[in-house]
Design an enzyme around this catalytic site. Structure first.
Site, PDB file in Angstrom:
ATOM      1  NE  ARG A  80      92.320  32.697  49.873  1.00  0.00           N
ATOM      2  CZ  ARG A  80      91.622  33.212  50.668  1.00  0.00           C
ATOM      3  NH1 ARG A  80      90.776  33.856  50.802  1.00  0.00           N
ATOM      4  NH2 ARG A  80      90.514  32.037  51.348  1.00  0.00           N
ATOM      5  CB  THR A  81      98.002  31.616  46.132  1.00  0.00           C
ATOM      6  OG1 THR A  81      97.802  31.971  47.114  1.00  0.00           O
ATOM      7  CG2 THR A  81      99.349  32.281  45.246  1.00  0.00           C
ATOM      8  CE  LYS A 108     100.149  10.342  34.353  1.00  0.00           C
ATOM      9  NZ  LYS A 108      99.776  10.691  32.870  1.00  0.00           N
ATOM     10  NE  ARG A 130     100.357  27.513  47.458  1.00  0.00           N
ATOM     11  CZ  ARG A 130      99.527  28.602  47.926  1.00  0.00           C
ATOM     12  NH1 ARG A 130      98.566  27.651  48.206  1.00  0.00           N
ATOM     13  NH2 ARG A 130      99.323  29.725  48.175  1.00  0.00           N
ATOM     14  CG  HIS A 158     102.578  32.145  50.645  1.00  0.00           C
ATOM     15  ND1 HIS A 158     102.930  33.108  49.560  1.00  0.00           N
ATOM     16  CD2 HIS A 158     102.124  32.336  50.723  1.00  0.00           C
ATOM     17  CE1 HIS A 158     101.476  33.510  48.647  1.00  0.00           C
ATOM     18  NE2 HIS A 158     101.259  32.209  49.527  1.00  0.00           N
TER      19      HIS A 158
HETATM   20  C1  NCD Z   1      98.352  30.457  53.013  1.00  0.00           C
HETATM   21  C2  NCD Z   1      99.312  29.528  51.642  1.00  0.00           C
HETATM   22  O1  NCD Z   1      98.743  28.956  51.668  1.00  0.00           O
HETATM   23  O2  NCD Z   1      99.938  29.246  52.695  1.00  0.00           O
HETATM   24  N1  NCD Z   1      97.490  31.115  52.141  1.00  0.00           N
HETATM   25  C3  NCD Z   1      97.194  31.733  50.693  1.00  0.00           C
HETATM   26  O3  NCD Z   1      98.560  31.565  50.569  1.00  0.00           O
HETATM   27  N2  NCD Z   1      96.832  32.532  50.596  1.00  0.00           N
HETATM   28  C4  NCD Z   1      97.567  30.425  53.887  1.00  0.00           C
HETATM   29  C5  NCD Z   1      97.140  29.529  54.745  1.00  0.00           C
HETATM   30  O4  NCD Z   1      97.109  27.862  53.880  1.00  0.00           O
HETATM   31  O5  NCD Z   1      96.919  29.008  55.759  1.00  0.00           O
END
Ligand code: NCD
Length: 336
Positions: A80-81, A108, A130, A158
């Site tokens: 989703r992100t 690598k 990320r 986050h």
């Molecule tokens: C979260 C994350 O990746 O930190 N999810 C997200 O960004 N929607 C929470 C999770 O992974 O549980």
């Protein structure tokens, strides 16, 4: 790579109120701890504008990032992100390129600094990152010439998730003053919890961190939350109940006896939700583990669950952040 724990202090509470076109004095968005309360509110106001613009079929494309390149560099899995940042960039007209860790040279043996230099050489206008290690995004941000947005670094932060959660709460509850928000579950391994504790406390909510003793980090009070180890106490009188997934991928050893026992003691069931206020809002950042931290009846509740709204607000918040951070480079008047 071992996770480095980076504690954050609470954001400062003072700061000029925004009038007219005040600047957002940050090059990157790395942590909620860097933001003053008025800066958080400014981003929420900007996001509210996009939430309105995104409504319905008549939604219009906005070309303000036309000609700009947005690289989404995801060194950790995401659905989703990543999708949300991609849609946000495209709605603003940017050329969006996704880089997945599985296909990158990191596999690598390339170092983080080399990856940063490579990303920089692509002359991106904004980079969304990320990474599984806490602090990695800040390290890369230090080496590149464009704004960097943290889309999640290890257990640390986050920030856009906290902003989208705050926007969802503000829309449903009208504000934060006096609001009781219970953040429940695997707080220890959660960057979502850390960002949310800082963000909601800065906005004036009373934040609770509810977890088994083994999953409750010692720094919750420093992040603005009151610790609870029992659900019935933590949920009592709560206006918002935010559930977290057990981050099994970050667990090295047994933190809970079994998922079944965890569900029995900490799962959000309709009976347990009844301990919170009668109109308490249910939230979850996703991905959900139904039957573990939350039951389907609660997760799919037509009025109480805000889980799909959170996803929609994610796009609006990310559009706001991408817009604000690139204003300087786009020469928007008054923005350096
Ligand atoms: C979260 C994350 O990746 O930190 N999810 C997200 O960004 N929607 C929470 C999770 O992974 O549980």
């Amino acid at each position: 790579m071992p996770d480095i724990f980076i504690p954050d202090a609470l954001p400062q509470s003072s700061g000029p109120e925004l009038t007219g076109r005040a600047l957002f004095p940050h090059r990157h968005l790395l942590s909620i701890a860097d933001l003053k309360p008025w800066e958080i509110r400014f981003l929420l106001d900007e996001a509210e504008h996009w939430a309105q613009a995104n409504k319905g079929q008549a939604r219009k494309h906005d070309g303000r990032l036309a000609g700009m390149t947005q690289i989404n560099a995801f060194f950790e899995n995401s659905t989703r992100t990543l999708l949300s940042f991609e849609i946000a960039g495209k709605r603003l007209g940017a050329d969006v390129v996704n880089m997945h860790a599985g296909q990158s040279s990191v596999k690598k043996g390339e170092t983080l600094i080399d990856t940063a230099m490579t990303l920089n050489a692509m002359a991106a206008d904004v980079i969304v990152i990320r990474h599984a290690s806490s602090g990695a995004v800040a390290l890369i941000a230090d080496k590149v010439d464009c704004p960097v947005l943290n889309a999640g670094d290890g257990w640390h932060q986050h920030p856009t998730q906290a902003l989208l959660d705050a926007l969802t709460i503000r829309r449903r509850k009208g504000g934060f003053e006096g609001l009781i928000v219970a953040i429940c579950g695997d707080v220890l391994h959660s960057r979502v919890a850390r960002s949310n504790m800082l963000c909601l406390a800065a906005l004036g909510a009373q934040v609770r961190a509810v977890a088994p003793p083994t999953l409750l980090p010692p720094e919750v009070e420093m992040l603005g939350a009151i610790p609870f180890t029992r659900m019935d106490e933590g949920l009592d009188g709560a206006d918002v109940v935010m559930m977290l997934r057990l981050q099994n991928e970050r667990m090295d050893g047994a933190f809970i006896p079994s998922p079944r026992e965890y569900h029995a003691l900490y799962g959000l069931t309709p009976e347990r939700l009844a301990i919170a206020k009668p109109d308490a809002l249910v939230m979850h950042p996703g991905p959900m583990n139904r039957g573990v931290e939350i039951t389907s009846t609660v997760a799919d509740h037509p009025d109480r669950s805000a889980i799909t709204e959170q996803v929609a607000m994610g796009v609006a918040v990310r559009m706001a952040c991408l817009d604000v951070l690139t204003r300087g480079a786009r020469g928007v008047e008054g923005w350096a």
